[in-house]
Design an enzyme around this catalytic site. Structure first.
Site, PDB file in Angstrom:
ATOM      1  N   GLU A 147     -73.724 -44.131   4.873  1.00 30.46           N
ATOM      2  CA  GLU A 147     -72.403 -44.425   4.175  1.00 30.46           C
ATOM      3  C   GLU A 147     -72.441 -46.181   3.967  1.00 30.46           C
ATOM      4  O   GLU A 147     -72.878 -46.825   4.983  1.00 30.46           O
ATOM      5  CB  GLU A 147     -71.189 -44.459   5.182  1.00 30.46           C
ATOM      6  CG  GLU A 147     -69.775 -45.102   4.947  1.00 30.46           C
ATOM      7  CD  GLU A 147     -69.262 -44.864   3.582  1.00 30.46           C
ATOM      8  OE1 GLU A 147     -69.227 -43.612   3.165  1.00 30.46           O
ATOM      9  OE2 GLU A 147     -69.084 -45.846   2.748  1.00 30.46           O
ATOM     10  N   HIS A 166     -51.820 -30.009   0.480  1.00 31.23           N
ATOM     11  CA  HIS A 166     -51.062 -29.165  -0.689  1.00 31.23           C
ATOM     12  C   HIS A 166     -51.548 -27.826  -0.221  1.00 31.23           C
ATOM     13  O   HIS A 166     -52.386 -27.274   0.257  1.00 31.23           O
ATOM     14  CB  HIS A 166     -51.759 -29.587  -1.567  1.00 31.23           C
ATOM     15  CG  HIS A 166     -51.465 -30.940  -2.107  1.00 31.23           C
ATOM     16  ND1 HIS A 166     -50.155 -31.460  -2.582  1.00 31.23           N
ATOM     17  CD2 HIS A 166     -52.141 -32.224  -2.052  1.00 31.23           C
ATOM     18  CE1 HIS A 166     -50.290 -32.648  -2.804  1.00 31.23           C
ATOM     19  NE2 HIS A 166     -51.572 -33.058  -2.608  1.00 31.23           N
ATOM     20  N   ILE A 196     -63.900 -34.936  -6.890  1.00 32.32           N
ATOM     21  CA  ILE A 196     -63.184 -34.462  -5.744  1.00 32.32           C
ATOM     22  C   ILE A 196     -61.789 -35.428  -5.764  1.00 32.32           C
ATOM     23  O   ILE A 196     -61.708 -36.320  -4.813  1.00 32.32           O
ATOM     24  CB  ILE A 196     -63.926 -34.571  -4.355  1.00 32.32           C
ATOM     25  CG1 ILE A 196     -65.186 -33.728  -4.462  1.00 32.32           C
ATOM     26  CG2 ILE A 196     -62.970 -33.807  -3.487  1.00 32.32           C
ATOM     27  CD1 ILE A 196     -65.204 -32.286  -4.822  1.00 32.32           C
ATOM     28  N   SER A 252     -57.423 -35.446  -6.148  1.00 28.57           N
ATOM     29  CA  SER A 252     -56.541 -34.743  -5.294  1.00 28.57           C
ATOM     30  C   SER A 252     -56.637 -33.077  -5.787  1.00 28.57           C
ATOM     31  O   SER A 252     -56.838 -32.901  -6.864  1.00 28.57           O
ATOM     32  CB  SER A 252     -55.125 -34.969  -5.506  1.00 28.57           C
ATOM     33  OG  SER A 252     -54.229 -34.485  -4.681  1.00 28.57           O
ATOM     34  N   CYS A 305     -50.128 -53.956  20.590  1.00 29.54           N
ATOM     35  CA  CYS A 305     -49.227 -54.084  19.409  1.00 29.54           C
ATOM     36  C   CYS A 305     -47.874 -53.384  19.710  1.00 29.54           C
ATOM     37  O   CYS A 305     -47.760 -52.238  20.222  1.00 29.54           O
ATOM     38  CB  CYS A 305     -50.002 -53.047  18.339  1.00 29.54           C
ATOM     39  SG  CYS A 305     -48.995 -52.494  16.890  1.00 29.54           S
ATOM     40  N   CYS A 339     -50.021 -58.686  16.627  1.00 28.86           N
ATOM     41  CA  CYS A 339     -51.287 -58.193  17.454  1.00 28.86           C
ATOM     42  C   CYS A 339     -52.625 -58.678  17.147  1.00 28.86           C
ATOM     43  O   CYS A 339     -53.543 -58.503  17.677  1.00 28.86           O
ATOM     44  CB  CYS A 339     -51.049 -56.809  17.955  1.00 28.86           C
ATOM     45  SG  CYS A 339     -50.956 -55.725  16.137  1.00 28.86           S
TER      46      CYS A 339
END
Ligand SMILES: Cc1cc2nc3c(=O)[nH]c(=O)nc-3n(C[C@H](O)[C@H](O)[C@H](O)COP(=O)(O)OP(=O)(O)OC[C@H]3O[C@@H](n4cnc5c(N)ncnc54)[C@H](O)[C@@H]3O)c2cc1C
Length: 586
Positions: free
Chosen positions: A114, A132, A436, A438, A501, A543
């Site tokens: 990646e 979906h 790819i 939706s 936070c 934060c």
């Protein structure tokens, strides 16, 4: 259809569009390659779309140029051998990570490569998170089949991975607004919207085996008291789901890592190695990885990776979608997903809607716009206005000023619009998982099943591991615990008692967990995606410096070296007062 017949059809279409003198076409195995020049990006897209719609076209490779077309970048690779593997997966989005987890069931050396500093940094972090059911997809497409199958797996998968998933249910609503741009008489709109369209949807649901039913306006308004009173009809889909797309992707990757997969972050594939017509591995900016199988799950860059292998069968043209996120104080405005059908339908667009995220924020969108730049994640004023204009009709009294954030994601569309999941025609061992868009999140589990099937049919030796561990242990999420459970965690580790936070109630202990997780969070955004620190009303104003200090301490780095997301995205040039405060003041 024979190649010659297809070419004749393509030539006729080029002629009809006035492109015949400027553009030449070649056809091979149903894939049409276009070369030449047109006047603009808009025309480039219209041309590709027109050819992609022709029957018999399996793929469109659009190499046509236009003024201002960016030159492809050629990144230099490193020659040194990094490692060998059985399979390299390019891209750690939800699709790459789901495939990695599926492959980790077998005795295989799997590496995910990646280019970004974390998983889920592409389209998988910027979408609606809707699981979906497949009702909104074109009938008979691969994406519809895989969406229906993927949706069925989500509940079990999210339980195994300890990721939030909720079957929120969806009302698909028709109002007079649905026909506003058609200017049809009211009586006709009432007949079509009130009876005909719901019947068509229900027929389709029956064919797909989806439990849906008609809902009359009394039911809808009782279920959704803030909805417009103008409802003509509605259909209820009880199994429509929602998850957190990046936490789902992170969980898939963590579980894959726990089962032996290596995820190499910050590593860009710059070439695909091919020997005698078979893939031999990838070259990255850090070195080469030799492997007899390469799975191309590179999202918006899948065509670029395919080109590197000499296996291009499609071109990606991004479609941007902008989404607005609202303060949690508006969460009571809806209880289910709401989708407003509008006619005429925009091709290949479900229409978006209003939904409640798993974290309790309302989300409106997305829009849909063709854009040229594959990295443009801006949100324009026009897009924000378009979201309000599109969805305000559903919730007329909604306070617009409650918006706390907006973002956009890019759909990796091909000109044939369906998913492309298949072995490459020209290179053995190279598998396309492209186009790819939706519902790629909902379909991801079924996409990975299909990839395993393809690999098996292509001759990969898939021997199951007896020690595969499907379950992932999620670290504690303090805001979701009872007082008693919190007290137990704090007694064990006082850092769970220090809230960093305030908007999202994230403790120091959770941030430390994220930094030391199986896929360690190395940037501020990676911590944010794992813990939600900085995702609340103040969007990190309070934060962020505190999270940065914890990250620096845990990673033994100087504060100035802490990055937001990408390499070089430093936020601090030196110590600031709030960063020098004592740890216990948080
Ligand atoms: C606005 C919007 C809303 C959506 N809503 C939904 C929804 O509600 N439900 C749903 O099911 N789907 C939805 N989708 C679709 C869904 O988000 C995508 O289908 C899915 O995220 C695609 O995942 P991916 O892994 O294929 O791509 P990505 O997440 O983009 O992953 C591809 C990865 O490849 C990496 N990469 C690229 N080139 C290289 C290289 N050379 N070397 C190494 N790595 C590389 C990228 O950095 C990236 O991380 C939506 C999409 C958009 C844009």
């Amino acid at each position: 259809m024979s190649g010659r017949r297809l070419l004749r059809g393509v030539t006729r279409r080029l002629h009809r569009g006035g492109w015949n003198t400027a553009v030449k076409a070649e056809v091979s195995g149903g894939v049409v390659t276009l070369e030449g020049e047109v006047s603009s990006y808009h025309e480039y897209v219209s041309l590709g779309t027109a050819i992609g719609r022709l029957s018999g076209v399996r793929g469109v490779v659009n190499r046509v140029t236009y003024p201002g077309r960016p030159e492809p970048e050629h990144r230099r690779g490193e020659q040194r051998r990094l490692r060998t593997a059985d399979v390299v997966i390019v891209g750690a989005g939800v699709v790459g990570c789901c495939i990695a987890r599926q492959l980790s069931r077998y005795h295989l050396e799997v590496v995910v490569v990646e280019k970004e500093t974390d998983v889920a940094c592409g389209t998988s972090k910027a979408n609606n998170g809707m699981v979906h059911t497949g009702i909104g997809e074109k009938m008979g497409t691969l994406k519809q089949r895989l969406c229906v199958e993927g949706h069925r797996q989500f509940d079990r998968l999210c339980r195994e991975l300890q990721v939030p998933y909720r079957q929120q249910g969806m009302y698909i609503v028709l109002t007079p607004q649905s026909f506003a741009s058609l200017a049809v008489p009211t009586a006709l709109a009432q007949a079509v919207g009130g009876r005909l369209i719901p019947s068509m949807i229900l027929r389709r649901a029956k064919k797909l085996g989806l439990p849906m039913r008609r809902a009359d306006w009394r039911e809808v308004l009782e279920a959704e008291p803030h909805l417009t009173r103008d409802v003509l009809s509605a259909v209820y889909a009880p199994t429509y789901g929602v998850t957190c797309p990046y936490r789902f992707t992170i969980a898939l990757a963590e579980n894959a890592v726990a089962n032996g997969v290596q995820v190499m972050l910050g590593t860009e594939v710059v070439d695909v190695l091919v020997e005698d017509g078979r893939v031999a591995g990838v070259q990255t900016d850090r070195g080469t990885i030799a492997a007899p199988w390469v799975i191309n799950a590179a999202g918006l860059y899948a065509d670029v990776i395919a080109d590197m292998a000499g296996a291009r069968e499609y071109t990606i043209h991004p479609k941007k979608g902008a989404i607005l996120l609202f303060d949690k104080e508006t969460s009571h405005y809806v209880r289910h997903h709401l989708s407003l059908l509008r006619f005429p339908r925009t091709e290949h667009y479900k229409g978006g809607g209003i939904m409640l995220t798993v974290d309790g924020n309302l989300q409106w969108g997305p829009t849909i716009t063709e854009i040229q730049d594959r990295d443009d994640r801006s949100v324009t004023r026009e897009e924000i206005d378009a979201v309000f204009e599109h969805y305000q009709a559903l919730l007329p009294g909604f306070p617009r000023q409650a918006v706390i954030a907006y973002f956009s994601g890019l759909r990796a569309a091909t000109f044939t619009e369906d998913f492309v999941i298949k072995p490459a025609d020209a290179v053995r061992g190279f598998i396309h998982v492209a186009g790819i868009q939706s519902p790629g999140l909902a379909a991801a589990p079924a996409i990975s099943d299909l990839v395993i099937d393809i690999l098996r049919r292509q001759g990969m030796d898939l021997r199951p591991k007896s020690h595969f561990q499907p379950r992932r242990q999620s670290p504690p999420v303090i805001r979701e615990l009872s007082d008693e459970e919190r007290a137990q965690h704090i007694a064990r580790n006082p850092r769970y008692g220090r809230i960093v936070c305030r908007c999202e109630e994230v403790s120091e202990g959770e941030i430390v967990d994220a930094v030391h997780s199986p896929l360690p969070a190395c940037t501020l955004d990676a911590v944010k995606r794992r813990t939600r620190a900085g995702m609340g009303r103040c969007q990190g104003a309070f934060c962020l410096p505190r999270v940065a200090r914890i990250l620096a301490r845990e990673r033994d780095r100087a504060l100035e070296d802490i990055e937001k997301d990408r390499p070089g995205s430093r936020l601090f040039v030196g110590p600031a007062k709030c960063l020098l405060e004592g740890e216990h003041e948080d």
